[in-house]
Design an enzyme around this catalytic site. Structure first.
Site, PDB file in Angstrom:
ATOM      1  N   THR A  65       0.918  -1.134   0.000  1.00  0.00           N
ATOM      2  CA  THR A  65       0.000   0.000   0.000  1.00  0.00           C
ATOM      3  C   THR A  65       0.951   1.175   0.000  1.00  0.00           C
ATOM      4  O   THR A  65       2.088   1.036   0.438  1.00  0.00           O
ATOM      5  CB  THR A  65      -0.826   0.016   1.311  1.00  0.00           C
ATOM      6  OG1 THR A  65      -1.653  -1.134   1.369  1.00  0.00           O
ATOM      7  CG2 THR A  65      -1.716   1.237   1.420  1.00  0.00           C
ATOM      8  N   ARG A 104     -13.528  -8.027  -2.902  1.00  0.00           N
ATOM      9  CA  ARG A 104     -12.947  -7.686  -1.594  1.00  0.00           C
ATOM     10  C   ARG A 104     -12.552  -6.200  -1.513  1.00  0.00           C
ATOM     11  O   ARG A 104     -11.958  -5.650  -2.426  1.00  0.00           O
ATOM     12  CB  ARG A 104     -11.720  -8.566  -1.372  1.00  0.00           C
ATOM     13  CG  ARG A 104     -11.039  -8.390  -0.015  1.00  0.00           C
ATOM     14  CD  ARG A 104      -9.798  -7.559  -0.109  1.00  0.00           C
ATOM     15  NE  ARG A 104      -9.107  -7.497   1.187  1.00  0.00           N
ATOM     16  CZ  ARG A 104      -8.089  -6.680   1.443  1.00  0.00           C
ATOM     17  NH1 ARG A 104      -7.623  -5.889   0.507  1.00  0.00           N
ATOM     18  NH2 ARG A 104      -7.538  -6.665   2.631  1.00  0.00           N
ATOM     19  N   GLY A 160     -10.444  -3.485   0.979  1.00  0.00           N
ATOM     20  CA  GLY A 160      -9.521  -3.384   2.109  1.00  0.00           C
ATOM     21  C   GLY A 160      -9.777  -2.129   2.930  1.00  0.00           C
ATOM     22  O   GLY A 160     -10.785  -1.430   2.763  1.00  0.00           O
ATOM     23  N   ASP A 161      -8.844  -1.834   3.806  1.00  0.00           N
ATOM     24  CA  ASP A 161      -8.990  -0.696   4.725  1.00  0.00           C
ATOM     25  C   ASP A 161      -8.675   0.649   4.066  1.00  0.00           C
ATOM     26  O   ASP A 161      -9.184   1.688   4.496  1.00  0.00           O
ATOM     27  CB  ASP A 161      -8.072  -0.874   5.934  1.00  0.00           C
ATOM     28  CG  ASP A 161      -6.607  -1.003   5.520  1.00  0.00           C
ATOM     29  OD1 ASP A 161      -6.309  -1.840   4.636  1.00  0.00           O
ATOM     30  OD2 ASP A 161      -5.753  -0.270   6.052  1.00  0.00           O
ATOM     31  N   THR A 196      -0.995   0.825   6.642  1.00  0.00           N
ATOM     32  CA  THR A 196      -0.552  -0.243   5.740  1.00  0.00           C
ATOM     33  C   THR A 196      -0.489  -1.519   6.549  1.00  0.00           C
ATOM     34  O   THR A 196       0.265  -1.616   7.515  1.00  0.00           O
ATOM     35  CB  THR A 196       0.810   0.057   5.101  1.00  0.00           C
ATOM     36  OG1 THR A 196       1.301  -1.169   4.533  1.00  0.00           O
ATOM     37  CG2 THR A 196       1.832   0.600   6.080  1.00  0.00           C
ATOM     38  N   GLY A 197      -1.315  -2.477   6.178  1.00  0.00           N
ATOM     39  CA  GLY A 197      -1.316  -3.730   6.936  1.00  0.00           C
ATOM     40  C   GLY A 197      -2.389  -4.644   6.405  1.00  0.00           C
ATOM     41  O   GLY A 197      -2.981  -4.384   5.353  1.00  0.00           O
ATOM     42  N   GLY A 226      -5.615  -5.607   5.791  1.00  0.00           N
ATOM     43  CA  GLY A 226      -6.766  -4.719   5.806  1.00  0.00           C
ATOM     44  C   GLY A 226      -7.926  -5.183   6.667  1.00  0.00           C
ATOM     45  O   GLY A 226      -8.584  -4.365   7.320  1.00  0.00           O
TER      46      GLY A 226
END
Ligand code: GLY
Length: 303
Positions: free
Chosen positions: A172, A200, A202-203, A223-224, A226
């Site tokens: 990210t 899907r 993500g965050d 960043t991880g 999500g």
């Protein structure tokens, strides 16, 4: 009044033992270029919004990072990108999910922030809006990267949904900034997870999860993994700990990234700057591509 910017190019990173000196140099050079693009805007009195957009655009155009041009492949062999940009002064935010062929999803997000009455646009609708606003589009070969293709083939063979490559890189990109006028902004952009399916999300494009900015507290880009960042409402949680709990930026980031996320099972990191110009770049993974700069300093790092 001071100004400051921090960027990330994803947490996790290629394992140190597996990265060649040439690869390392390429990442550091790309991070430095992005950092400088944003910091120059701030130094010249530009807005935090312009600075974070400019920094993210350069990383979206760089195939090293999982965003824009370097986005990972979905299960169907496409790039489906997501992004968000938020203004700490007004709490306006623009975000996109499931967009393909948009050269810079962060620019499309900025158009949504400024022009659309909505916050998040997705798929064909977001693309139609982007065409109306004349954002740049590219053909699929612009986004093709052999390394990403091989990653996808491995993920397909193993029937796994993978957060970027095997070194657990939560690819990210993002930027946060405080400008000379005292305003904060945050921006995040991603290709999401390799081999993702079923639409899907993500965050990164979700306000308060992967991206948040509020002049009363801080600006955050995450960043991880999500799913954990969504469940933890991570970016807003840091802001709330400051606004309602009296935490400093460093204390709030410590609590969220080193206590609450590990307890949930979440791995990754974030970058943050508060309204006084304090910065935090915590991560609980092996590394995080990152950089920070201001009036008197400029640093980039990986591990
Ligand atoms: N943090 C990026 C993603 O999970 O999509």
């Amino acid at each position: 009044m001071n100004y400051t910017i921090a960027i990330h190019g994803g947490a996790g990173t290629i394992l140190k033992a597996r990265m060649t000196p040439a690869q390392q140099q390429a990442y550091l050079d790309a991070l430095r270029a992005s950092l400088r693009a944003g910091n120059t805007i701030l130094k010249n009195g530009g807005t935090a919004l312009d600075a974070v957009e400019a920094a993210v655009v350069l990383m979206e155009d760089c195939p090293l990072f999982n965003a824009g041009r370097g986005s990972v492949f979905t299960h169907d062999g496409r790039q489906e990108m997501e992004a968000a940009i938020m203004c700490g002064r007004t709490l306006d935010i623009g975000a996109v999910t499931h967009v393909s062929k948009v050269r810079n999803p962060i620019r499309l997000s900025r158009k949504i922030l400024e022009i659309s009455e909505h916050v998040i646009l997705s798929g064909e609708g977001a693309i139609a809006f982007g065409r109306e606003q004349q954002v740049a589009f590219e053909e699929e070969d612009w986004f093709y990267d052999d390394y990403r293709y091989q990653q996808w083939q491995k993920a397909l063979a193993a029937d796994q949904v993978v957060l970027d490559h095997a070194g657990q890189k939560f690819g990210t990109v993002g930027a946060v900034a405080l400008d000379l006028h005292g305003h904060l902004a945050a921006a995040t952009s991603t290709g999401g997870m390799t081999n993702k399916k079923y639409g899907r999300i993500g965050d990164s494009p979700l306000p308060g999860c992967g991206t948040y900015a509020n002049d009363r507290t801080c600006a955050i880009s995450c960043t991880g993994h999500g799913e954990f960042y969504i469940r933890g409402v991570v970016a807003y949680d840091v802001s709330c700990l400051m606004e309602y709990g009296g935490y400093s930026l460093a204390e709030a980031c410590q609590k969220v990234i080193h206590e609450k996320q590990p307890a949930l099972g979440g791995s990754g990191g974030l970058i943050a700057v508060d309204s006084k110009g304090n910065m935090a770049l915590p991560f609980n993974s092996e590394g995080m591509y990152r950089g920070w700069a201001g009036k008197d300093e400029e640093q980039v790092a990986i591990w």
